[in-house]
Scaffold this active site. Structure first.
Site, PDB file in Angstrom:
ATOM      1  N   HIS A   1       0.827  -1.212   0.000  1.00  0.00           N
ATOM      2  CA  HIS A   1       0.000   0.000   0.000  1.00  0.00           C
ATOM      3  C   HIS A   1       0.862   1.264   0.000  1.00  0.00           C
ATOM      4  O   HIS A   1       2.024   1.255   0.428  1.00  0.00           O
ATOM      5  CB  HIS A   1      -0.925   0.013   1.215  1.00  0.00           C
TER       6      HIS A   1
ATOM      7  N   GLU B   1      -1.797  -6.907   7.576  1.00  0.00           N
ATOM      8  CA  GLU B   1      -0.435  -6.738   8.064  1.00  0.00           C
ATOM      9  C   GLU B   1      -0.205  -7.650   9.274  1.00  0.00           C
ATOM     10  O   GLU B   1      -1.148  -8.084   9.944  1.00  0.00           O
ATOM     11  CB  GLU B   1      -0.213  -5.265   8.449  1.00  0.00           C
TER      12      GLU B   1
END
Length: 243
Positions: free
Chosen positions: A9, A87
């Site tokens: 990202h 994550e």
């Protein structure tokens, strides 16, 4: 030959503030939005297209993917969101400033927490407001699936479940796939794809908003991989070597 694109990202607000993020659902920074748009333009200029996309349930990865697909005029393709692509969970470190944490615990300890395959950061208490069980997006998960902390090995285990069950079969079936995810999620997948030993992955850093392309054979073994820029391939000689 099949191509797989991995994309971390764009810069998040907490990347910018140098804070441990993990499962905290922070948004992209202004620069992160620009990075995502640039990644989309890079992919379009280099004539990439996708049949399907995979991402986490965290907005920084989802929004990055949406921006990329917008730039490529591919907003219509199927997008699959999975918590298993989140994550790595940083436990009680989430929200803390990394420099302040180093000052408190020491450089070596923080490096172990961040980069070791086996060492987990201090765990969250389930009574902590940061515990993922408090969020509606995880309501369907069993309690044992909700982490209070993770090491890279834990992250790799859940990422590879999605890889083997969902993503790899689509690639083998001829689909062009992009995965928009997170630094440790992608490090875990790279470790697996390139068969990198645990002591070889510690210093690998995947930059935000830069497409990482894998060229794979019919068995999904890597032929080569490279970052992609406006002018094509960007070779990275610092990338860990497979064994």
């Amino acid at each position: 030959m099949r191509k797989l694109v991995l994309l971390r990202h764009g810069q998040s607000e907490w990347n910018k503030e140098n804070r441990f993020t993990g499962w905290t659902d922070v948004d992209l920074s202004v620069d992160g939005v620009s990075e995502a748009a640039q990644a989309g333009r890079i992919l379009k200029k280099n004539n990439y297209t996708f049949d399907a996309a995979y991402t986490s349930v965290l907005k920084r990865a989802i929004r990055t993917l949406q921006i990329v697909l917008y730039e490529m005029d591919l907003l219509w393709i199927p997008v699959y969101k999975s918590w298993k692509l989140n994550e790595r969970h940083y436990g009680a470190l989430q929200g803390l400033n990394k420099d302040e944490t180093r000052d408190k615990y020491g450089e070596d300890q923080v490096h172990l927490w961040r980069r070791s395959v086996e060492v987990r950061p201090p765990a969250l208490e389930k009574s902590d407001k940061r515990y993922p069980g408090n969020e509606k997006k995880y309501a369907s998960l069993k309690e044992e699936e909700l982490p209070v902390t993770e090491n890279l090995e834990d992250t790799e285990k859940r990422v590879l479940q999605d890889w083997r069950e969902l993503i790899a079969p689509n690639i083998k079936g001829g689909k062009n796939i992009i995965i928009s995810a997170h630094g440790n999620t992608l490090r875990a997948l790279v470790k697996y794809l390139d068969n990198i030993p645990s002591d070889g992955i510690a210093n690998l850093n995947i930059p935000t908003g830069t497409p990482l392309v894998y060229e794979l054979d019919e068995n999904l073994e890597p032929i080569t991989r490279y970052y992609l820029g406006m002018d094509g391939k960007i070779e990275d000689d610092k990338f860990p070597k497979k064994v």
